[in-house]
Design a protein around this motif. Structure first.
Motif, mmCIF file in Angstrom:
data_model
loop_
_atom_site.group_PDB
_atom_site.id
_atom_site.type_symbol
_atom_site.label_atom_id
_atom_site.label_comp_id
_atom_site.label_asym_id
_atom_site.label_seq_id
_atom_site.Cartn_x
_atom_site.Cartn_y
_atom_site.Cartn_z
ATOM 1 N N ALA A 150 2.731 2.264 -2.157
ATOM 2 C CA ALA A 150 1.637 2.369 -3.125
ATOM 3 C C ALA A 150 1.998 3.364 -4.227
ATOM 4 C CB ALA A 150 0.366 2.807 -2.412
ATOM 5 N N THR A 195 -7.149 -2.532 -2.619
ATOM 6 C CA THR A 195 -6.420 -1.430 -3.259
ATOM 7 C C THR A 195 -7.381 -0.287 -3.600
ATOM 8 O OG1 THR A 195 -6.637 -2.554 -5.400
ATOM 9 C CG2 THR A 195 -4.584 -2.880 -4.186
ATOM 10 N N TYR A 218 -2.327 -2.078 3.753
ATOM 11 C CA TYR A 218 -2.358 -0.626 3.575
ATOM 12 C C TYR A 218 -3.271 0.030 4.613
ATOM 13 C CZ TYR A 218 -0.561 -1.614 -1.156
ATOM 14 O OH TYR A 218 0.190 -2.036 -2.227
ATOM 15 N N LYS A 226 -1.400 -4.763 -5.978
ATOM 16 C CA LYS A 226 -2.037 -5.715 -5.073
ATOM 17 C C LYS A 226 -0.996 -6.194 -4.053
ATOM 18 C CE LYS A 226 -6.236 -6.200 -6.860
ATOM 19 N NZ LYS A 226 -7.460 -5.955 -6.078
ATOM 20 N N SER A 247 2.107 1.816 3.673
ATOM 21 C CA SER A 247 2.293 0.364 3.525
ATOM 22 C C SER A 247 2.934 -0.214 4.781
ATOM 23 C CB SER A 247 3.187 0.071 2.317
ATOM 24 O OG SER A 247 2.657 0.633 1.130
ATOM 25 N N GLU A 306 -8.253 4.863 -5.333
ATOM 26 C CA GLU A 306 -7.694 3.604 -5.811
ATOM 27 C C GLU A 306 -6.180 3.734 -5.957
ATOM 28 O OE1 GLU A 306 -9.627 2.647 -9.462
ATOM 29 O OE2 GLU A 306 -11.547 2.184 -8.506
ATOM 30 N N TRP A 307 -5.472 2.583 -5.882
ATOM 31 C CA TRP A 307 -4.025 2.595 -6.038
ATOM 32 C C TRP A 307 -3.540 1.207 -6.435
ATOM 33 C CZ3 TRP A 307 -6.653 2.830 -1.437
ATOM 34 C CH2 TRP A 307 -6.478 1.761 -0.553
ATOM 35 N N GLU A 308 -2.274 1.109 -6.669
ATOM 36 C CA GLU A 308 -1.591 -0.148 -6.963
ATOM 37 C C GLU A 308 -0.372 -0.250 -6.041
ATOM 38 O OE1 GLU A 308 -1.591 -1.338 -11.361
ATOM 39 O OE2 GLU A 308 -1.641 0.878 -11.465
#
Length: 292
Positions: free
Chosen positions: A41, A87, A66, A60, A109, A56-58
């Motif tokens: 992430a 996410t 996650y 998708k 992840s 929040e994160w990136e």
């Protein structure tokens, strides 16, 4: 013959070593093949308003999931949002336990079909987050306002937070106390020149020109903060002296109309009774005399 036999021992050991080395290489290749599609992430960001807090994160996920972990700076890690394809993760219930504390979070992840023996997953740490200093303030609400003569009174309603004490949700004032201030921006409806007023309570009482209409809005402020000091400004409200006069007039007219209607009803009832009494008298006068 002894010399030949002695030379076979090193050859056998070398073969074993080559086999072990080959096995180790194959193991590493297999491990790399199993994890090459796991993406760590990135761009971890805290989004928080009135202590409603989401991480929040990136990016998708495609073929991975996650898990989020959170911990007070001096506490233990706690897992949240297990094996999710989202996410974002709502961490409100953790941070409201102590809004003055500082929190750490990380996102790990995993392959979608990962098992507990898959090894340590890649993870990314979020920036540290202190809710009391960093949560955004929501747009305030004007609860009521009244302009009487040369005075304008404006009352601001405190926003509710998700911080609870004994089952009751606290307001921003409950949490921040005197650290929370409100700014009032006001101006004549016929001009654009703004004036400001400040209060550490929830009420403004300011001097205005009699007979003039005013427009205004409010903003929550925490001056002691270095960042996120101000909330968005509230919607604009305006007074109307003409409407106030019209309403008073309508009230007076309404009262007069009611009084007139009641008077008419009373008069009609009285007339009806009088006619009934007269009719009874006339009936007696024209009735034939009885003979004995």
């Amino acid at each position: 013959m002894v010399t030949l036999a002695g030379s076979r021992v090193p050859l056998a050991e070398a073969a074993v070593l080559r086999t072990l080395l080959l096995g180790w290489v194959l193991f590493q290749v297999a491990g790399a093949a199993g994890t090459r599609d796991v993406v760590a992430a990135y761009n971890l960001t805290w989004k928080s308003t009135n202590f409603k807090t989401i991480l929040e994160w990136e990016p998708k996920p495609i073929n991975h999931v996650y898990t989020v972990e959170i911990s007070p700076r001096l506490g233990n890690w706690k897992s949240k949002c297990f094996y999710t394809t989202d996410t974002e993760c709502d961490l409100t219930d953790e941070v409201v336990k102590d809004v003055t504390g500082t929190y750490m979070a990380r996102v790990s992840s995993y392959l979608a079909n990962a098992t507990s023996s898959a090894g340590d997953p890649p993870f990314t740490n979020a920036p540290e987050f202190t809710p009391f200093l960093e949560t955004n303030l929501s747009q305030p609400t004007i609860q009521s306002f009244e302009q009487v003569g040369t005075k304008l009174n404006v009352t601001v309603q405190d926003a509710r937070t998700l911080v609870r004490v004994n089952g009751t949700y606290l307001s921003l004032r409950d949490v921040f106390g005197k650290n929370l201030s409100y700014m009032l921006y006001y101006w004549k409806a016929s001009s654009t020149g703004k004036k400001t007023a400040k209060t550490n309570t929830n009420e403004f009482l300011i001097d205005v020109d009699k007979g003039e209409d005013y427009c205004f809005n409010v903003q929550a402020v925490i001056p002691s903060r270095k960042t996120n000091q101000k909330s968005p400004e509230s919607p604009i409200e305006c007074t109307s002296q003409h409407k106030a006069v019209s309403r008073e007039t309508l009230v007076v007219i309404g009262v007069v109309v009611i009084v007139v209607i009641i008077s008419i009803i009373i008069l009609a009832v009285s007339l009806y009774k009088c006619r009934k009494v007269r009719s009874g008298r006339l009936g007696k006068e024209h009735a034939p005399l009885r003979t004995v």
